[in-house]
Design a protein around this motif. Sequence first.
Motif, PDB file in Angstrom:
ATOM      1  N   HIS A  79       1.041  -1.116   0.014  1.00 12.06           N
ATOM      2  CA  HIS A  79       0.404   0.294   0.091  1.00 12.06           C
ATOM      3  C   HIS A  79       1.122   1.216   0.422  1.00 12.06           C
ATOM      4  CE1 HIS A  79      -2.470   2.878   1.334  1.00 12.06           C
ATOM      5  NE2 HIS A  79      -2.074   3.424   2.179  1.00 12.06           N
ATOM      6  N   ILE A  80       1.858   1.090   0.925  1.00 10.08           N
ATOM      7  CA  ILE A  80       3.313   2.473   1.260  1.00 10.08           C
ATOM      8  C   ILE A  80       3.172   2.770  -0.500  1.00 10.08           C
ATOM      9  CG2 ILE A  80       4.942   2.995   1.970  1.00 10.08           C
ATOM     10  CD1 ILE A  80       4.226   1.385   4.121  1.00 10.08           C
ATOM     11  N   VAL A  81       3.726   1.479  -1.115  1.00 14.14           N
ATOM     12  CA  VAL A  81       5.030   1.381  -2.814  1.00 14.14           C
ATOM     13  C   VAL A  81       3.820   2.380  -3.600  1.00 14.14           C
ATOM     14  CG1 VAL A  81       6.065   0.127  -4.831  1.00 14.14           C
ATOM     15  CG2 VAL A  81       6.697   0.297  -1.797  1.00 14.14           C
ATOM     16  N   HIS A  84       1.420   5.530  -1.810  1.00 11.67           N
ATOM     17  CA  HIS A  84       1.969   7.165  -1.455  1.00 11.67           C
ATOM     18  C   HIS A  84       4.132   7.756  -1.920  1.00 11.67           C
ATOM     19  CE1 HIS A  84      -0.267   7.366   2.283  1.00 11.67           C
ATOM     20  NE2 HIS A  84      -0.586   6.367   2.293  1.00 11.67           N
ATOM     21  N   HIS A  85       4.904   6.658  -2.318  1.00 12.96           N
ATOM     22  CA  HIS A  85       6.007   6.113  -3.513  1.00 12.96           C
ATOM     23  C   HIS A  85       5.056   6.984  -4.607  1.00 12.96           C
ATOM     24  CE1 HIS A  85       8.384   3.480  -0.086  1.00 12.96           C
ATOM     25  NE2 HIS A  85       7.782   4.496   0.144  1.00 12.96           N
ATOM     26  N   ALA A  86       4.688   6.288  -5.038  1.00 16.55           N
ATOM     27  CA  ALA A  86       3.930   6.503  -6.546  1.00 16.55           C
ATOM     28  C   ALA A  86       3.271   8.228  -6.255  1.00 16.55           C
ATOM     29  CB  ALA A  86       2.447   5.969  -7.208  1.00 16.55           C
ATOM     30  N   HIS A 130      16.098   7.305  -0.228  1.00 13.82           N
ATOM     31  CA  HIS A 130      15.447   6.845   0.396  1.00 13.82           C
ATOM     32  C   HIS A 130      14.295   6.010  -0.056  1.00 13.82           C
ATOM     33  CE1 HIS A 130      12.948   7.284   4.163  1.00 13.82           C
ATOM     34  NE2 HIS A 130      12.294   6.851   3.658  1.00 13.82           N
ATOM     35  N   PHE A 131      13.267   6.154  -1.019  1.00 12.95           N
ATOM     36  CA  PHE A 131      12.544   4.967  -1.006  1.00 12.95           C
ATOM     37  C   PHE A 131      12.861   3.484  -1.783  1.00 12.95           C
ATOM     38  CE2 PHE A 131       8.854   8.360  -2.563  1.00 12.95           C
ATOM     39  CZ  PHE A 131       8.897   8.820  -1.457  1.00 12.95           C
ATOM     40  N   TYR A 132      14.673   3.761  -2.912  1.00 10.94           N
ATOM     41  CA  TYR A 132      15.424   3.168  -3.733  1.00 10.94           C
ATOM     42  C   TYR A 132      15.685   2.112  -2.214  1.00 10.94           C
ATOM     43  CZ  TYR A 132      18.509  -0.342  -5.176  1.00 10.94           C
ATOM     44  OH  TYR A 132      19.442  -0.844  -6.163  1.00 10.94           O
ATOM     45  N   CYS A 133      16.446   2.802  -1.389  1.00 11.55           N
ATOM     46  CA  CYS A 133      16.429   1.502   0.294  1.00 11.55           C
ATOM     47  C   CYS A 133      14.872   1.197   0.943  1.00 11.55           C
ATOM     48  CB  CYS A 133      16.877   2.409   1.422  1.00 11.55           C
ATOM     49  SG  CYS A 133      18.290   3.066   0.697  1.00 11.55           S
ATOM     50  N   GLU A 134      14.485   1.481   0.786  1.00  6.94           N
ATOM     51  CA  GLU A 134      12.504   0.638   1.407  1.00  6.94           C
ATOM     52  C   GLU A 134      12.354  -0.221   0.438  1.00  6.94           C
ATOM     53  OE1 GLU A 134      10.685   3.991   4.158  1.00  6.94           O
ATOM     54  OE2 GLU A 134       9.963   3.871   2.255  1.00  6.94           O
ATOM     55  N   GLU A 135      12.206   0.006  -1.031  1.00  8.39           N
ATOM     56  CA  GLU A 135      11.089  -0.951  -2.084  1.00  8.39           C
ATOM     57  C   GLU A 135      12.363  -2.309  -2.203  1.00  8.39           C
ATOM     58  OE1 GLU A 135      10.285   1.133  -5.258  1.00  8.39           O
ATOM     59  OE2 GLU A 135       9.620   3.047  -4.082  1.00  8.39           O
ATOM     60  N   LEU A 138      14.573  -2.939   2.228  1.00  2.40           N
ATOM     61  CA  LEU A 138      13.927  -3.141   3.815  1.00  2.40           C
ATOM     62  C   LEU A 138      12.539  -3.798   3.651  1.00  2.40           C
ATOM     63  CD1 LEU A 138      13.998  -2.551   6.748  1.00  2.40           C
ATOM     64  CD2 LEU A 138      13.110   0.014   6.245  1.00  2.40           C
ATOM     65  N   PHE A 139      12.243  -2.728   2.420  1.00  2.00           N
ATOM     66  CA  PHE A 139      10.136  -3.818   2.693  1.00  2.00           C
ATOM     67  C   PHE A 139      10.619  -5.478   2.269  1.00  2.00           C
ATOM     68  CE2 PHE A 139       8.021   0.280   1.910  1.00  2.00           C
ATOM     69  CZ  PHE A 139       7.932   0.415   2.743  1.00  2.00           C
ATOM     70  N   PRO A 140      11.508  -5.542   1.332  1.00  2.00           N
ATOM     71  CA  PRO A 140      11.448  -7.033   0.786  1.00  2.00           C
ATOM     72  C   PRO A 140      12.095  -8.264   2.537  1.00  2.00           C
ATOM     73  CG  PRO A 140      12.599  -5.903  -0.669  1.00  2.00           C
ATOM     74  CD  PRO A 140      12.152  -5.040   0.567  1.00  2.00           C
ATOM     75  N   GLN A 214       1.203  11.519   6.377  1.00  2.00           N
ATOM     76  CA  GLN A 214       0.514  10.428   6.137  1.00  2.00           C
ATOM     77  C   GLN A 214       1.285   9.560   6.147  1.00  2.00           C
ATOM     78  OE1 GLN A 214      -3.459   9.390   4.427  1.00  2.00           O
ATOM     79  NE2 GLN A 214      -4.206  11.802   4.668  1.00  2.00           N
ATOM     80  N   HIS A 215       1.937   8.780   5.105  1.00  2.00           N
ATOM     81  CA  HIS A 215       3.008   8.259   4.043  1.00  2.00           C
ATOM     82  C   HIS A 215       4.068   7.870   5.747  1.00  2.00           C
ATOM     83  CE1 HIS A 215       6.398   7.508   1.508  1.00  2.00           C
ATOM     84  NE2 HIS A 215       6.434   6.190   2.196  1.00  2.00           N
ATOM     85  N   ILE A 216       4.463   8.850   6.346  1.00  2.00           N
ATOM     86  CA  ILE A 216       5.515   8.739   7.087  1.00  2.00           C
ATOM     87  C   ILE A 216       4.856   8.010   8.449  1.00  2.00           C
ATOM     88  CG2 ILE A 216       6.955  10.252   8.823  1.00  2.00           C
ATOM     89  CD1 ILE A 216       7.771  11.313   6.475  1.00  2.00           C
ATOM     90  N   LEU A 218       2.129   6.120   8.485  1.00  2.00           N
ATOM     91  CA  LEU A 218       2.639   4.571   8.360  1.00  2.00           C
ATOM     92  C   LEU A 218       3.457   4.098   9.028  1.00  2.00           C
ATOM     93  CD1 LEU A 218       0.049   4.439   5.007  1.00  2.00           C
ATOM     94  CD2 LEU A 218      -0.652   3.976   7.547  1.00  2.00           C
ATOM     95  N   GLU A 219       4.669   4.803   8.426  1.00  2.00           N
ATOM     96  CA  GLU A 219       5.938   3.418   8.536  1.00  2.00           C
ATOM     97  C   GLU A 219       6.101   3.949  10.418  1.00  2.00           C
ATOM     98  OE1 GLU A 219       8.431   5.419   5.704  1.00  2.00           O
ATOM     99  OE2 GLU A 219       7.188   3.795   4.157  1.00  2.00           O
ATOM    100  N   ASN A 220       6.412   5.199  10.428  1.00  2.00           N
ATOM    101  CA  ASN A 220       6.846   5.488  12.251  1.00  2.00           C
ATOM    102  C   ASN A 220       6.117   4.778  13.359  1.00  2.00           C
ATOM    103  OD1 ASN A 220       9.057   7.240  11.152  1.00  2.00           O
ATOM    104  ND2 ASN A 220       8.579   9.024  11.958  1.00  2.00           N
TER     105      ASN A 220
END
Length: 235
Positions: A79-81, A84-86, A130-135, A138-140, A214-216, A218-220
């Motif tokens: 959902h975040i990717v 919010h990322h998109a 940041h999104f590169y690191c998460e996607e 971290l997320f995998p 909203q995105h931050i 959901l993560e934090n």
Amino acid sequence: MVITSETPVREIVLERPGAIPLLEELGIDYCCGGKHTLGEACSRRQLGVSTVLDMLARQQPQPSDTNWQTARLTELTQHIVEKHHAFTREQLRLLQEVAEKVQRRHGDRHPEIPEVYKAIAALIAETTHHFYCEENILFPYIGSLEEGEKPAQPPFFDTVDQPVTRMMMEHDQTGDELRHLRELTNNYQPPPDACTTFRALYRALDELERDLHQHIHLENNILFPRVLAIAREQR
Ligand SMILES: [Fe+2]
Ligand SMILES: [Fe+2]
């Protein structure tokens, strides 16, 4: 839940996601500064806490679509990717184009515009990394953690606390950038002589800020605490 001046803002939003638009309207920080109590947050914004409590009490509690505190973590990261990322990528691309146009036409009379342009470029650089690191990292990893499996690739860290702390520090940086943009743009209030494109720039910045909050959040406040709890259990 009974909300009082002692309730941490984060708890209010976790319990009542429907309160987010009101908190945004009032400029109350519920993502990076979500650990502060409502009383503290109100005094920062010079708002009367009893007035804000009344406003919250008058709100109809709205059922949120998905309860992210119990949903699968992979559903939350997806959902975040996807949402919010998109949105952030597309909005920043658009903002850069619009800011360039406004700078060309009005940059000489409005010295804040070149600064806004610079701040947008800084946000693009920060979020791309940041999104590169998460996607990709971290997320995998969170997906494998949830399945109780060995990660497909060996992680670049000893414990998941390390990338989580790093991501949260970067969220604080993004929060600082957004505050800087608010100051530069007089809270996204265009000057009286602003043309339509100038107004569109400020409106798009305001939308970007709301979505990033909203995105931050959901993560934090949801994803990372749940991930740290699973990692502790598995140790
Ligand atoms: Fe993210
Ligand atoms: Fe993030």
